[in-house]
Design an enzyme around this catalytic site. Structure first.
Site, PDB file in Angstrom:
ATOM      1  N   ARG A   1     -48.218  40.157  32.733  1.00 41.66           N
ATOM      2  CA  ARG A   1     -47.859  40.156  34.155  1.00 41.66           C
ATOM      3  C   ARG A   1     -47.233  41.492  34.562  1.00 41.66           C
ATOM      4  O   ARG A   1     -46.452  42.091  33.838  1.00 41.66           O
ATOM      5  CB  ARG A   1     -46.866  39.029  34.451  1.00 41.66           C
ATOM      6  CG  ARG A   1     -46.281  39.147  35.860  1.00 41.66           C
ATOM      7  CD  ARG A   1     -45.635  37.900  36.335  1.00 41.66           C
ATOM      8  NE  ARG A   1     -44.571  37.427  35.474  1.00 41.66           N
ATOM      9  CZ  ARG A   1     -43.951  36.275  35.661  1.00 41.66           C
ATOM     10  NH1 ARG A   1     -44.303  35.491  36.657  1.00 41.66           N
ATOM     11  NH2 ARG A   1     -42.996  35.895  34.845  1.00 41.66           N
TER      12      ARG A   1
ATOM     13  N   ARG B   1     -34.943  22.729  39.918  1.00 41.62           N
ATOM     14  CA  ARG B   1     -35.251  22.935  38.507  1.00 41.62           C
ATOM     15  C   ARG B   1     -34.414  22.051  37.605  1.00 41.62           C
ATOM     16  O   ARG B   1     -34.555  22.115  36.390  1.00 41.62           O
ATOM     17  CB  ARG B   1     -34.914  24.389  38.188  1.00 41.62           C
ATOM     18  CG  ARG B   1     -36.075  25.228  37.782  1.00 41.62           C
ATOM     19  CD  ARG B   1     -35.491  26.605  37.614  1.00 41.62           C
ATOM     20  NE  ARG B   1     -36.270  27.452  36.818  1.00 41.62           N
ATOM     21  CZ  ARG B   1     -37.130  28.337  37.304  1.00 41.62           C
ATOM     22  NH1 ARG B   1     -37.368  28.409  38.599  1.00 41.62           N
ATOM     23  NH2 ARG B   1     -37.747  29.147  36.492  1.00 41.62           N
TER      24      ARG B   1
ATOM     25  N   ARG C   1     -37.355  30.329  27.922  1.00 43.56           N
ATOM     26  CA  ARG C   1     -37.599  29.772  29.254  1.00 43.56           C
ATOM     27  C   ARG C   1     -38.449  28.499  29.165  1.00 43.56           C
ATOM     28  O   ARG C   1     -38.230  27.549  29.913  1.00 43.56           O
ATOM     29  CB  ARG C   1     -38.283  30.817  30.148  1.00 43.56           C
ATOM     30  CG  ARG C   1     -37.309  31.915  30.588  1.00 43.56           C
ATOM     31  CD  ARG C   1     -38.023  33.154  31.056  1.00 43.56           C
ATOM     32  NE  ARG C   1     -38.860  32.921  32.221  1.00 43.56           N
ATOM     33  CZ  ARG C   1     -39.825  33.749  32.605  1.00 43.56           C
ATOM     34  NH1 ARG C   1     -40.075  34.841  31.909  1.00 43.56           N
ATOM     35  NH2 ARG C   1     -40.521  33.491  33.681  1.00 43.56           N
TER      36      ARG C   1
ATOM     37  N   ARG D   1     -41.335  42.369  34.336  1.00 40.68           N
ATOM     38  CA  ARG D   1     -40.066  41.670  34.466  1.00 40.68           C
ATOM     39  C   ARG D   1     -39.321  41.708  33.140  1.00 40.68           C
ATOM     40  O   ARG D   1     -39.917  41.586  32.092  1.00 40.68           O
ATOM     41  CB  ARG D   1     -40.317  40.213  34.906  1.00 40.68           C
ATOM     42  CG  ARG D   1     -40.161  40.021  36.386  1.00 40.68           C
ATOM     43  CD  ARG D   1     -40.643  38.687  36.856  1.00 40.68           C
ATOM     44  NE  ARG D   1     -39.996  37.548  36.204  1.00 40.68           N
ATOM     45  CZ  ARG D   1     -40.172  36.294  36.595  1.00 40.68           C
ATOM     46  NH1 ARG D   1     -40.945  36.026  37.636  1.00 40.68           N
ATOM     47  NH2 ARG D   1     -39.581  35.303  35.967  1.00 40.68           N
TER      48      ARG D   1
ATOM     49  N   LYS E   1     -47.122  29.624  39.896  1.00 35.55           N
ATOM     50  CA  LYS E   1     -46.436  29.151  41.110  1.00 35.55           C
ATOM     51  C   LYS E   1     -46.365  30.261  42.159  1.00 35.55           C
ATOM     52  O   LYS E   1     -46.721  30.058  43.314  1.00 35.55           O
ATOM     53  CB  LYS E   1     -45.014  28.657  40.776  1.00 35.55           C
ATOM     54  CG  LYS E   1     -44.978  27.512  39.774  1.00 35.55           C
ATOM     55  CD  LYS E   1     -43.557  27.032  39.505  1.00 35.55           C
ATOM     56  CE  LYS E   1     -42.652  28.058  38.855  1.00 35.55           C
ATOM     57  NZ  LYS E   1     -43.056  28.476  37.500  1.00 35.55           N
TER      58      LYS E   1
HETATM   59  P1  AP5 Z   1     -47.045  33.736  38.361  1.00 36.88           P
HETATM   60  O1  AP5 Z   1     -47.726  33.276  39.601  1.00 36.88           O
HETATM   61  O2  AP5 Z   1     -46.156  34.910  38.440  1.00 36.88           O
HETATM   62  O3  AP5 Z   1     -46.334  32.482  37.646  1.00 36.88           O
HETATM   63  P2  AP5 Z   1     -45.011  31.685  38.008  1.00 36.88           P
HETATM   64  O4  AP5 Z   1     -45.318  30.232  37.799  1.00 36.88           O
HETATM   65  O5  AP5 Z   1     -44.480  32.095  39.329  1.00 36.88           O
HETATM   66  O6  AP5 Z   1     -44.104  32.162  36.803  1.00 36.88           O
HETATM   67  P3  AP5 Z   1     -42.579  32.644  36.801  1.00 36.88           P
HETATM   68  O7  AP5 Z   1     -42.368  33.374  35.523  1.00 36.88           O
HETATM   69  O8  AP5 Z   1     -42.231  33.341  38.064  1.00 36.88           O
HETATM   70  O9  AP5 Z   1     -41.881  31.274  36.725  1.00 36.88           O
HETATM   71  P4  AP5 Z   1     -40.440  31.015  36.379  1.00 36.88           P
HETATM   72  O10 AP5 Z   1     -40.274  29.664  36.942  1.00 36.88           O
HETATM   73  O11 AP5 Z   1     -40.104  31.143  34.955  1.00 36.88           O
HETATM   74  O12 AP5 Z   1     -39.633  32.229  37.052  1.00 36.88           O
HETATM   75  P5  AP5 Z   1     -38.712  32.320  38.335  1.00 36.88           P
HETATM   76  O13 AP5 Z   1     -38.887  33.645  38.926  1.00 36.88           O
HETATM   77  O14 AP5 Z   1     -38.850  31.116  39.175  1.00 36.88           O
HETATM   78  O15 AP5 Z   1     -48.192  33.979  37.262  1.00 36.88           O
HETATM   79  C1  AP5 Z   1     -47.862  34.435  35.956  1.00 36.88           C
HETATM   80  C2  AP5 Z   1     -48.927  35.436  35.486  1.00 36.88           C
HETATM   81  O16 AP5 Z   1     -50.167  34.755  35.315  1.00 36.88           O
HETATM   82  C3  AP5 Z   1     -49.198  36.570  36.490  1.00 36.88           C
HETATM   83  O17 AP5 Z   1     -49.464  37.737  35.787  1.00 36.88           O
HETATM   84  C4  AP5 Z   1     -50.461  36.090  37.243  1.00 36.88           C
HETATM   85  O18 AP5 Z   1     -51.226  37.162  37.753  1.00 36.88           O
HETATM   86  C5  AP5 Z   1     -51.195  35.302  36.174  1.00 36.88           C
HETATM   87  N1  AP5 Z   1     -51.963  34.178  36.696  1.00 36.88           N
HETATM   88  C6  AP5 Z   1     -51.636  33.348  37.718  1.00 36.88           C
HETATM   89  N2  AP5 Z   1     -52.598  32.406  37.916  1.00 36.88           N
HETATM   90  C7  AP5 Z   1     -53.551  32.644  36.954  1.00 36.88           C
HETATM   91  C8  AP5 Z   1     -54.800  32.018  36.625  1.00 36.88           C
HETATM   92  N3  AP5 Z   1     -55.259  30.945  37.297  1.00 36.88           N
HETATM   93  N4  AP5 Z   1     -55.502  32.537  35.583  1.00 36.88           N
HETATM   94  C9  AP5 Z   1     -55.047  33.629  34.894  1.00 36.88           C
HETATM   95  N5  AP5 Z   1     -53.888  34.266  35.165  1.00 36.88           N
HETATM   96  C10 AP5 Z   1     -53.144  33.779  36.187  1.00 36.88           C
HETATM   97  O19 AP5 Z   1     -37.261  32.245  37.659  1.00 36.88           O
HETATM   98  C11 AP5 Z   1     -36.765  33.296  36.878  1.00 36.88           C
HETATM   99  C12 AP5 Z   1     -35.329  33.006  36.470  1.00 36.88           C
HETATM  100  O20 AP5 Z   1     -34.498  32.885  37.643  1.00 36.88           O
HETATM  101  C13 AP5 Z   1     -35.107  31.689  35.713  1.00 36.88           C
HETATM  102  O21 AP5 Z   1     -35.348  31.846  34.330  1.00 36.88           O
HETATM  103  C14 AP5 Z   1     -33.637  31.419  36.031  1.00 36.88           C
HETATM  104  O22 AP5 Z   1     -32.796  32.221  35.258  1.00 36.88           O
HETATM  105  C15 AP5 Z   1     -33.513  31.884  37.485  1.00 36.88           C
HETATM  106  N6  AP5 Z   1     -33.785  30.798  38.426  1.00 36.88           N
HETATM  107  C16 AP5 Z   1     -34.804  30.748  39.349  1.00 36.88           C
HETATM  108  N7  AP5 Z   1     -34.767  29.604  40.037  1.00 36.88           N
HETATM  109  C17 AP5 Z   1     -33.704  28.898  39.552  1.00 36.88           C
HETATM  110  C18 AP5 Z   1     -33.164  27.619  39.848  1.00 36.88           C
HETATM  111  N8  AP5 Z   1     -33.705  26.814  40.782  1.00 36.88           N
HETATM  112  N9  AP5 Z   1     -32.071  27.227  39.169  1.00 36.88           N
HETATM  113  C19 AP5 Z   1     -31.499  28.008  38.227  1.00 36.88           C
HETATM  114  N10 AP5 Z   1     -31.971  29.222  37.879  1.00 36.88           N
HETATM  115  C20 AP5 Z   1     -33.071  29.664  38.546  1.00 36.88           C
HETATM  116 MG    MG Z   2     -42.753  33.074  40.008  1.00 39.83          MG
END
Ligand code: AP5
Ligand code: MG
Ligand code: ZN
Length: 217
Positions: free
Chosen positions: A127, A88, A171, A160, A13
């Site tokens: 990552r 979410r 997660r 991270r 994402k």
């Molecule tokens: P990346 O692009 O970083 O993936 P992502 O989908 O953004 O993954 P996240 O871990 O950020 O998602 P998340 O939803 O768990 O975390 P968030 O920060 O939102 O890609 C991942 C890896 O793969 C990278 O190394 C990249 O280079 C690689 N990659 C990408 N595309 C690729 C491809 N095509 N092929 C190969 N490799 C590839 O949330 C974190 C925490 O915040 C949550 O757990 C929660 O505690 C809190 N939080 C955030 N939003 C909310 C909400 N709305 N409500 C409540 N709590 C929340």
């Molecule tokens: Mg992300």
């Protein structure tokens, strides 16, 4: 254009959001990035969010919804935005709908990036993220030009805290229980589009552009 990005942790994402936001000139709003910035600045919000994030749990809805509403009221969101990691939960989705409705706006598309679970762990543990601008890299799939340094801003790349195997499993579990129902929620509204998130980053982006091009017409 008003877009929501849905998908499991590690679906790509954040990676795709950066490309979409540049191409369509809309702000990229990531609740995860907002929380991480607050954690690094040790604000009261950051201190509250940290305990949830470190354990792979969701930050409570009331906190998260308030933050997103404030952000969406900023000027740069007038002509569109890209939400990454929000909503979410069904409660967050309903709050977003009612906020947009009050402001005579609506989401154009909820874009699901679908990646099978067996890909996720390797993506997460490899990552590296920029400590300054939040850009995502991968030691194998998307390495920075200079090891340990961000291509965009020269910031130090770090791991991270929630990218350990145990927290990633939690997660994924939270995603299945609390976020997955949103797929049906947006199907029912007839605005769900899905792309397969496996394969090269640029190829995934091409597929997304095709979907968004069709939505824009
Ligand atoms: P990346 O692009 O970083 O993936 P992502 O989908 O953004 O993954 P996240 O871990 O950020 O998602 P998340 O939803 O768990 O975390 P968030 O920060 O939102 O890609 C991942 C890896 O793969 C990278 O190394 C990249 O280079 C690689 N990659 C990408 N595309 C690729 C491809 N095509 N092929 C190969 N490799 C590839 O949330 C974190 C925490 O915040 C949550 O757990 C929660 O505690 C809190 N939080 C955030 N939003 C909310 C909400 N709305 N409500 C409540 N709590 C929340
Ligand atoms: Mg992300
Ligand atoms: Zn950077």
């Amino acid at each position: 254009m008003k877009i929501i990005l849905l998908g499991p942790p590690g679906a790509g994402k954040g990676t795709q959001a950066k490309l979409i936001s540049e191409k369509f000139s809309i702000p990229h709003i990531s609740t995860g990035d907002i929380f991480r910035k607050n954690i690094s600045e040790k604000t009261p919000l950051g201190i509250e969010a940290k305990t949830y994030m470190d354990n792979g749990k969701l930050v409570p809805d009331e906190v998260t919804i308030g933050i997103v509403k404030d952000r969406l009221m900023e000027d740069d969101c007038k002509n569109g935005f890209l939400l990454d990691g929000f909503p979410r939960t069904v409660k967050q989705a309903e709050a977003l709908d009612s906020f947009l409705n009050d402001n005579e706006q609506k989401i154009d598309t909820a874009l699901l990036i679908d990646v099978p679970k067996e890909f996720i762990l390797e993506r997460m543990t490899g990552r590296r993220v920029c400590s300054k601008c939040g850009a995502s890299y991968h030691i194998k799939f998307n390495p920075s030009k200079i090891e340990g340094k961000c291509d965009a801003c020269d910031g130090a790349l770090i791991q991270r805290k929630d990218d350990t195997e145990a927290t990633v499993k939690e997660r994924l579990d939270v995603y299945d229980r609390q976020t997955q129902p949103l797929i049906q929620y947006y199907k029912d509204q007839d605005i769900l589009s899905a792309v397969e998130g496996t394969g090269e980053i640029t190829k995934v982006f091409d597929k997304i552009c095709n979907v968004l091009g069709a939505v824009g017409k």
